[in-house]
Design a protein around this motif. Structure first.
Motif: not given
Ligand code: HEM
Ligand code: HEM
Ligand SMILES: [Fe+2]
Lengths: 221, 460
Positions: A152-155, A164-167
């Motif tokens: 789920n790295c893409s979250s 996702g934009t968390s990282g």
């Protein structure tokens, strides 16, 4: 019907509708507690902080609120709590381009907010938010890489506009970090490279899986 | 002025109109923050709170002003107590200004929102009813004084007309429905359950009843249709509003943790909600066509426009996302924002503007007034609003598709795919504000300028 008749229809009919609403309300309230986990003191304190910082002024919860920031109902299922805590205390340190301001939330307050958000994530919402029907590819990250999708790295990360934009965006991460050893160290313990990193450690992965991930990351140029 | 009491109506209108300007300017700030979050000295949550609170408060003040106009006129006597009404006006103004200062302080120092006597001091942190508890109590007291004053006037006159009775009945319902927002519950599900009583039973219940009564009043003043007939249709409209709207509240109980029978209750009743709004359009068009008798063409035009845009914004833009099968995907997206804007604009903003153009000339004691600026302001506002609504509906469709159907991240969609929608909204926000400026200026000028406008000019 004369005017008196229509008027009475209006007054008594509306009253009747109101009574039905009250009856449904009583029935609903008798079922609510079994549709949600128990509310501990920490959850309640977390909810009070939710109000104190006016989170609803930017976010939605159960889909209601403001549409400036992501929905919070199931956020604890999406990203790990260790990350959430760091983000709440200082969003701009975790993600320099974050639009969420530093509100002055303390560590202790962050724990309570997370307890509250954990509670909302377990409420039975009749299946909302729905799973994206067209999106198995995009939500998995769209890379075709098994390890990347399974973890789920893409979250948290974007590759080619998906994720996702968390990282940070890692579309070209191999240009910044071409060294496989760097990635191994980072995966095992991100904080050993980026002080106080909000990325969860992946030391628990098998060597095989780590290699697969690192090979993949090095293709991102 | 025929009645001294109408001074109070003017006071409320003046305050409302000024807050309207504040509302849209701060709305533009919020719109720019979608593009540049940090450009203003406080964050988005504060600008949004100011925007929607100013909206609700100015509309309420407009409705109170309208009531203070209608009640003396319908009952044929002065208000029961003019000093009480004066006091109520100033108490309202002071409370509102203190609350606004509190929001701004919180914008500068989020930590300043401390808990005092078990409630938050500056901001309750609940959308639309952000005002802290102490202010809620002040507002409730103000509303009760308002009700007592008008009810006493009505009973003293012994002439209870249908319009006046329905108007005050709507006001009473409005006041009662403020109460479910005034207590704390530790469950977010119950919190939202009661919160919707306030929000939904206001805009789709009490306020819509008031709108029905005021529509009948405006038509009565501007046409020579018999009161008997107008009141009959008014009763039918407001009855249908509550028969559908009361249980239509279920369209907010699909996904908040409430039992799933609400999917049926909400789906069925809320789908019927456009019907009374359509009847209002038909009523307005038929009456103005058959029995037009006024020189106040602008007033009649605005009353009809209100009925039409009430149907489009609340009815049409509401019903498209009200079925559970659709709402599941659109819930909490920009589609909701688009609906919120057009519904409030059509149902209540245009209602107050129409009431202003119908009552202010009379209060200033003129038979005719210059209408050209009023028309121009209407078109600037309406075209800008339609553009904003189309733009934000577009943003909502992109969001629903990309985020809800494809599973892209919320922030990705907002920042990468919707940017142009945000930019265009801000552009038409500016043209909207130009329209409001014209209206505010005109408000102070109505009946004070020479009537030079000819028919052809007034069409412009
Ligand atoms: C004058 C009348 C109305 C006004 C002012 C109005 C305004 C609003 C506003 C501001 C919201 C958003 C609330 C929030 O921030 O969460 C909303 C939501 C909603 N409205 Fe209305 N509305 C009106 C009438 C209607 C009608 C007649 C219908 C249906 C036929 C309708 C259907 C809905 C639905 C389904 C939602 C929920 C959207 C979501 O799931 O996110 N509305 N309305
Ligand atoms: C009479 C005119 C206006 C009315 C009645 C109005 C009403 C509203 C309402 C009801 C909301 C809450 C939306 C929701 O929860 O669904 C809102 C939000 C907002 N309004 Fe307005 N507004 C008006 C004019 C403007 C203008 C001119 C602008 C500037 C371009 C603007 C920008 C915004 C923004 C950016 C939000 C936040 C939306 C979000 O959270 O996604 N509004 N307005
Ligand atoms: Fe509603």
């Amino acid at each position: 019907m004369g005017n008196k008749g229509v008027r009475n229809l209006f007054v008594f009919g509306s009253f009747l509708c109101f009574v039905v609403l009250v009856i449904l309300t009583v029935n609903t309230f008798s079922q609510l507690d079994s549709r949600a986990p128990k509310i501990t003191e920490e959850v309640d304190l977390g909810k009070q902080l939710w109000h104190k910082y006016d989170c609803i002024g930017c976010h939605t919860i159960f889909g209601n609120g403001s549409y400036f920031a992501p929905d919070m109902t199931k956020i604890t299922e999406k990203v790990p709590k260790s990350y959430l805590k760091k983000f709440l205390v200082n969003p701009r340190k975790v993600n320099p381009s974050a639009a969420m301001p530093v509100l002055g939330i303390t560590d202790d307050e962050a724990d309570k907010l997370i307890a509250f958000l954990e509670w909302t994530s377990k409420v039975d919402t009749n299946g909302w938010p729905p799973k994206p029907v067209l999106g198995s590819k995009a939500s998995g990250g769209g890379t075709g890489n098994v390890a990347y999708e399974k973890n789920n790295c893409s979250s948290c990360h974007i590759i080619d506009g998906v994720g996702g934009t968390s990282g940070p965006d890692i579309t070209h991460v191999a240009l910044r970090h071409p060294d496989p050893q760097w990635h191994r160290k980072h995966l095992d313990n991100p904080a050993s490279i980026t002080p106080d990193s909000a990325m969860p450690p992946y030391a628990q992965l098998s060597d095989d899986e780590k290699n697969q991930l690192i090979d993949f990351l090095l293709t991102l140029k | 002025m025929k009645y001294k009491s109408h001074k109070i109506a003017m006071n409320f209108f003046t305050f409302a109109v000024l807050l309207f300007l504040v509302q849209v300017i701060i709305g533009l700030v919020a719109a720019v923050q979608f593009i540049k979050p940090d450009f203003f000295f406080f964050a988005f949550n504060i600008s949004r709170t100011l925007h929607i609170n100013a909206l609700v408060v100015w509309l309420l003040c407009g409705l109170m002003g309208a009531t203070y106009y209608v009640v003396p006129e319908e009952s044929g006597r002065e208000l029961w107590s003019i000093p009480l009404a004066q006091f109520q006006f100033w108490a309202t103004v002071v409370t509102v200004l203190v609350v606004v200062v509190g929001y701004i302080i919180m914008g500068l120092f989020p930590q300043a929102n401390i808990t005092v006597f078990g409630t938050l001091l500056l901001n309750e942190g609940r959308e639309y009813i952000e005002a802290p508890r102490w202010a809620d109590i002040m507002i409730a007291v103000s509303a009760i004084l308002f009700l007592i004053n008008n009810a006493m006037t009505m009973f003293k006159s012994k002439k209870i007309t249908g319009i006046m009775g329905t108007l005050l009945g709507g006001m009473l319902f409005l006041t009662l429905m403020y109460l479910p927002g005034m207590f704390y519950t530790s469950s977010m599900v119950k919190d939202q359950y009661w919160w919707w009583w306030v929000v939904h039973l206001w805009v789709e219940g009490a306020w819509e009843v008031i709108a029905g009564a005021l529509l009948a009043f405006m038509l009565m003043k501007l046409t020579n249709a018999p009161r008997q007939m107008l009141e009959k249709w008014m009763y039918i409209e407001v009855a249908l509003v509550l028969f559908t709207g009361m249980l239509g509240i279920g369209h907010h109980y699909y996904w908040i943790g409430t039992p799933n029978y609400w999917l049926w209750v909400g789906g069925i009743f809320s789908s019927l909600e456009p019907i009374p709004l359509l009847v209002m359009v038909w009523d307005a068009l038929r009456v103005t066509k058959d029995t037009r008798s006024t020189t106040n063409k602008l007033g009649l035009f605005l009353a009809t426009a209100h009925a039409i845009f009430n149907f489009l914004g609340a009815g049409l833009w509401g019903v498209i996302h009200t079925l559970p099968s659709v709402n599941k995907w659109t819930h909490g997206t920009q589609i909701t924002t688009a609906h919120g804007h057009l519904a409030f604009y059509g149902a209540y903003v245009l209602l107050i503007i129409a009431m202003v153009y119908i009552t202010v000339p009379e209060m200033r004691g003129v038979k005719e007034y210059r209408m050209s600026r009023g028309y121009r302001s209407f078109w600037w506002q309406t075209v800008s609003m339609i553009m904003i609504v189309f733009i934000i509906t577009g943003a909502g469709m992109v969001q629903t598709y990309m985020e809800r159907l494809l599973g892209l991240d919320y922030v990705t969609v907002k920042n990468n795919f919707n940017t142009w929608f945000w930019i265009w909204r801000a552009v038409f926000g500016v043209t909207y504000i130009i329209g409001v400026c014209m209206f505010v200026y005109d408000f102070f000028k109505i009946g004070k300028e020479p009537v030079t406008a000819t028919l052809s000019e007034s069409k412009a």
